[in-house]
Design a protein around this motif. Sequence first.
Motif, PDB file in Angstrom:
ATOM      1  N   GLY A 205       0.814  -1.209   0.074  1.00  0.00           N
ATOM      2  CA  GLY A 205       0.005   0.097   0.102  1.00  0.00           C
ATOM      3  C   GLY A 205       0.854   1.174  -0.028  1.00  0.00           C
ATOM      4  O   GLY A 205       2.024   1.236  -0.203  1.00  0.00           O
ATOM      5  N   SER A 206       0.264   2.237  -0.032  1.00  0.00           N
ATOM      6  CA  SER A 206       0.934   3.772  -0.201  1.00  0.00           C
ATOM      7  C   SER A 206      -0.193   4.721   0.369  1.00  0.00           C
ATOM      8  O   SER A 206      -1.395   4.464   0.101  1.00  0.00           O
ATOM      9  N   LEU A 207       0.019   5.611   0.451  1.00  0.00           N
ATOM     10  CA  LEU A 207      -0.741   6.989   0.709  1.00  0.00           C
ATOM     11  C   LEU A 207      -1.508   7.146  -0.304  1.00  0.00           C
ATOM     12  O   LEU A 207      -2.838   7.530  -0.482  1.00  0.00           O
ATOM     13  N   GLY A 208      -0.929   7.010  -1.760  1.00  0.00           N
ATOM     14  CA  GLY A 208      -1.633   7.591  -3.101  1.00  0.00           C
ATOM     15  C   GLY A 208      -2.695   6.299  -3.238  1.00  0.00           C
ATOM     16  O   GLY A 208      -3.692   6.656  -3.853  1.00  0.00           O
ATOM     17  N   ILE A 209      -2.623   5.242  -2.807  1.00  0.00           N
ATOM     18  CA  ILE A 209      -3.528   4.213  -3.124  1.00  0.00           C
ATOM     19  C   ILE A 209      -4.693   4.371  -2.138  1.00  0.00           C
ATOM     20  O   ILE A 209      -5.964   4.476  -2.447  1.00  0.00           O
ATOM     21  N   ALA A 210      -4.328   4.561  -0.784  1.00  0.00           N
ATOM     22  CA  ALA A 210      -5.330   4.916   0.321  1.00  0.00           C
ATOM     23  C   ALA A 210      -6.156   5.872  -0.086  1.00  0.00           C
ATOM     24  O   ALA A 210      -7.553   6.156   0.203  1.00  0.00           O
ATOM     25  N   ILE A 211      -5.756   6.943  -0.575  1.00  0.00           N
ATOM     26  CA  ILE A 211      -6.171   8.355  -0.986  1.00  0.00           C
ATOM     27  C   ILE A 211      -7.506   7.755  -1.954  1.00  0.00           C
ATOM     28  O   ILE A 211      -8.607   8.288  -1.883  1.00  0.00           O
ATOM     29  N   SER A 212      -7.152   7.289  -2.917  1.00  0.00           N
ATOM     30  CA  SER A 212      -7.935   6.836  -4.265  1.00  0.00           C
ATOM     31  C   SER A 212      -9.067   6.072  -3.442  1.00  0.00           C
ATOM     32  O   SER A 212     -10.122   6.182  -3.712  1.00  0.00           O
ATOM     33  N   GLU A 213      -8.772   4.995  -2.652  1.00  0.00           N
ATOM     34  CA  GLU A 213      -9.967   4.235  -1.851  1.00  0.00           C
ATOM     35  C   GLU A 213     -10.848   5.137  -1.290  1.00  0.00           C
ATOM     36  O   GLU A 213     -12.262   5.078  -1.316  1.00  0.00           O
ATOM     37  N   ALA A 214     -10.467   6.041  -0.409  1.00  0.00           N
ATOM     38  CA  ALA A 214     -11.140   7.104   0.417  1.00  0.00           C
ATOM     39  C   ALA A 214     -11.968   7.773  -0.421  1.00  0.00           C
ATOM     40  O   ALA A 214     -12.906   8.089   0.009  1.00  0.00           O
ATOM     41  N   VAL A 215     -11.187   8.594  -1.485  1.00  0.00           N
ATOM     42  CA  VAL A 215     -12.107   9.290  -2.232  1.00  0.00           C
ATOM     43  C   VAL A 215     -13.164   8.664  -3.045  1.00  0.00           C
ATOM     44  O   VAL A 215     -14.006   9.192  -3.192  1.00  0.00           O
ATOM     45  N   GLU A 216     -12.722   7.380  -3.671  1.00  0.00           N
ATOM     46  CA  GLU A 216     -13.941   6.692  -4.353  1.00  0.00           C
ATOM     47  C   GLU A 216     -15.165   6.327  -3.614  1.00  0.00           C
ATOM     48  O   GLU A 216     -16.333   6.529  -3.965  1.00  0.00           O
ATOM     49  N   VAL A 217     -14.840   6.067  -2.310  1.00  0.00           N
ATOM     50  CA  VAL A 217     -16.121   5.739  -1.256  1.00  0.00           C
ATOM     51  C   VAL A 217     -16.933   6.963  -1.187  1.00  0.00           C
ATOM     52  O   VAL A 217     -18.070   7.093  -1.154  1.00  0.00           O
ATOM     53  N   ALA A 218     -16.272   8.250  -1.118  1.00  0.00           N
ATOM     54  CA  ALA A 218     -17.004   9.526  -0.719  1.00  0.00           C
ATOM     55  C   ALA A 218     -17.523   9.964  -1.949  1.00  0.00           C
ATOM     56  O   ALA A 218     -18.949  10.199  -2.000  1.00  0.00           O
ATOM     57  N   ALA A 219     -16.922   9.838  -3.166  1.00  0.00           N
ATOM     58  CA  ALA A 219     -17.466  10.229  -4.572  1.00  0.00           C
ATOM     59  C   ALA A 219     -18.509   9.452  -4.995  1.00  0.00           C
ATOM     60  O   ALA A 219     -19.620   9.734  -5.480  1.00  0.00           O
ATOM     61  N   THR A 220     -18.717   8.104  -4.429  1.00  0.00           N
ATOM     62  CA  THR A 220     -19.695   7.287  -4.810  1.00  0.00           C
ATOM     63  C   THR A 220     -20.842   7.131  -3.918  1.00  0.00           C
ATOM     64  O   THR A 220     -21.545   6.102  -3.820  1.00  0.00           O
ATOM     65  N   SER A 221     -20.876   8.086  -3.024  1.00  0.00           N
ATOM     66  CA  SER A 221     -21.829   7.846  -1.733  1.00  0.00           C
ATOM     67  C   SER A 221     -23.149   8.510  -1.926  1.00  0.00           C
ATOM     68  O   SER A 221     -23.836   8.592  -1.093  1.00  0.00           O
ATOM     69  N   GLY A 222     -23.307   9.204  -3.233  1.00  0.00           N
ATOM     70  CA  GLY A 222     -24.614   9.866  -3.506  1.00  0.00           C
ATOM     71  C   GLY A 222     -24.594  10.959  -2.285  1.00  0.00           C
ATOM     72  O   GLY A 222     -25.600  11.432  -2.299  1.00  0.00           O
TER      73      GLY A 222
END
Lengths: 454, 454
Positions: A205-222
């Motif tokens: 893992g890396s911060l860059g990957i973890a950011i992607s995951e956290a952003v995806e969850v927020a962006a797709t949360s409606g």
Amino acid sequence: MSEQKKYVLPESEIPTSWYNIQADLPEPLPPVIHPGTLQPIGPDDLAPLFPMALIAQEVSQERYIDIPEPVLDIYRMWRPTPLIRATRLEKALGTPAHIYYKYEGTSPAGSHKPNTAVAQAFYNKAEGVNALTTETGAGQWGSALSMACNWFDIECEVYMVKISYQHKPYRRSLMQTFGASVTASPSDTTNAGRAILEQDADSPGSLGIAISEAVEVAATSGGAKKYSLGSVLNHVMLHQTVVGEEVVKQMEMADEYPDVMIGCVGGGSNFAGFVLPFVRENLVNGKNTRFVAVEPTATPSLTKGQYVYDFGDTGQMTPLIKMYTLGHSFIPAPIHAGGLRYHGMAPIVCHLYDLGLIEAVAVPQNPVFEAAVLFAQAEGIIPAPETAHAVRTAIDEALLCKESGEEKVIVFNLSGHGHFDMASYDAYFTGTLPDYEYPEDEVERALAGLPQIA
Amino acid sequence: MSEQKKYVLPESEIPTSWYNIQADLPEPLPPVIHPGTLQPIGPDDLAPLFPMALIAQEVSQERYIDIPEPVLDIYRMWRPTPLIRATRLEKALGTPAHIYYKYEGTSPAGSHKPNTAVAQAFYNKAEGVNALTTETGAGQWGSALSMACNWFDIECEVYMVKISYQHKPYRRSLMQTFGASVTASPSDTTNAGRAILEQDADSPGSLGIAISEAVEVAATSGGAKKYSLGSVLNHVMLHQTVVGEEVVKQMEMADEYPDVMIGCVGGGSNFAGFVLPFVRENLVNGKNTRFVAVEPTATPSLTKGQYVYDFGDTGQMTPLIKMYTLGHSFIPAPIHAGGLRYHGMAPIVCHLYDLGLIEAVAVPQNPVFEAAVLFAQAEGIIPAPETAHAVRTAIDEALLCKESGEEKVIVFNLSGHGHFDMASYDAYFTGTLPDYEYPEDEVERALAGLPQIA
């Protein structure tokens, strides 16, 4: 005999406004670019992720921004933090330099991170947000946001870089004590995480990957969840200036002025918060302090990266930001300073570096721990592995003074304690820590894949 | 709006003398008895273990004893410690009570223990001692003495109770960072340790056993090593009064006075240091504060023990001390509050309890962690499992005020943080912590074996 050790401001002296360097920059920051249109982004582009108040702070040109009273009310739980004269370290080194450290590890979460976590939680709650996602490396940011969310009654989902999740199980326990949920990243709960796992099931893992995951969850949360970032962005640097503004007053108490100020950099927030008010003094009041950003040789974004447009995350979900970068697909070596394992750097820090207003240096892992142990034995405080990078360079500057005989005033940010990082000290003592050098081939590969933007 | 949270004294207000309750006791302390002669011991009996300055403090009747300047010089690294109004905890509980906590976890070792560790290291060094042995339960004392010995250039050998050695590996790392050697107790390096291992190879150890090992090593060193104890003895209580003397001044700053003061007790030092200056105010100045010592149901020395002469250690190497005891052969259940796993109690605390000047209560493990989590979520600080006993009782007192509507002033000693104790929080969250009750049969057995002294 009764030498002063600590410079402690009264509670009434907590700064009541943050300092915004954008008002004083000799040239404005390069704009943030939309990866589709290649045009500068507007507030609407960021609205799915952030509350409007933070988006406004991101681009504000106001010199000072008032700290809201509910945020100050929480700051008062541990602020002002002490500035401490490291007399025992000075003696141990035999240096004529005067060494001071600002100790941000006195916050309940153990670092400077709550300064922005509390502000971000406040502004989100004020706009009706009831759930936040975020990433964390070493866990300092994750625990700070967990704590802040708990105080503002906001749910908190943390994606924790897997190597740190394994290195630092008790940081996870701390976040859970504050009521957060914690997932090791890359995880199979997001598209971004699954894509990485398909390529490398054992990815640290890396911060860059973890950011992607956290952003995806927020962006797709409606709209149900927003996203919070613990570094890099302008509003984060802004909130951290409470640190440097206190140091301005504390140096007056000590009747000294910094010749050199030192902070470690991963995303750049502890360094920026610490030095920006003094950069102002250089720019506006003719002062002449040197500012040194310290990064690991394993992720040398400032000293070896390119100043180009890149994504803030590995999954290419963020806008394009002009920064010194090693390439968003670069996976840093698994150093114990998990909070410094980031491919890029805060645009404000990069801009100042590009303008020659700050310096940077990269140091390898073992000399960093050597400095940390020397500091701990002298001053009693165990630095976080990230923070220990600043300690290394402060000691190096003090040793130069020993050679030259100069009585320089060296001030560094002891941004966090290492109480949850003792496994890394154990690894250091057993001699099993690799000294990762600049990974030239890997950086070349990662940089070759970047979008070409003038 | 801008409610005061912290009461922080200036560095110049660090107390310059310790308070000796022996000067104000309505009846003197019962003498310490030599187990061979059954006569009161003299300084020569203690000389193999302690420097003369500490032996003198042990029996001093002077009301105030000056703190040496080199000790004050080190105290200034973190003292004065803050007194904090727990406004968020008050709100979470919905209590009209005013809750304050003195936070001793701000010391570099994370607890009140350095207050006496530094003093003991100083007096030993002043008399030419270059090596100290000691025991530690949870590791708070061991890390404090390791740190202090490092500053005074004294070798430090720590016997760490085995169950804590296993529960808290990072406390061991911390001690090693300060240059100490750490041995799990019972060990095969001493006669006392081997005797225990012969009876029970899987012994979890106890403070009583670890004391025997550390005392044996010092006593058989031919004068090369002395021994240091982190609690129980009068000179330790004396050194800890720096805590309570600060609270006296801080309550004045807050313009309030304690109705009830609460501390956890294992050997008794954090409780005694915190309350003794207020016991003085009760005895001398007609004040009427209640003092509540909180112990675990697993080792209820005050609430279930007998007030008789007993050995301070399991191996019967110490003199006989009159104290509330569960019997020196009593092996406490492996609770996570390792610092409270002691069969006896400080003679000063026992004497005050016997005279009815203080109260005591015993609480089981799970309600203690429940209180700790409630406190952490409200105030951000993770209490050590030992300290959490005080938190439990402070919350119980505040809940009584909620019922009665009383605006009592409740002040407790947050004696240490739990950053090295997160494994115990994990165990609590997973519901695997037993609530050990008072072990009646075991105590009866251990008490039956005591020497009979009038």
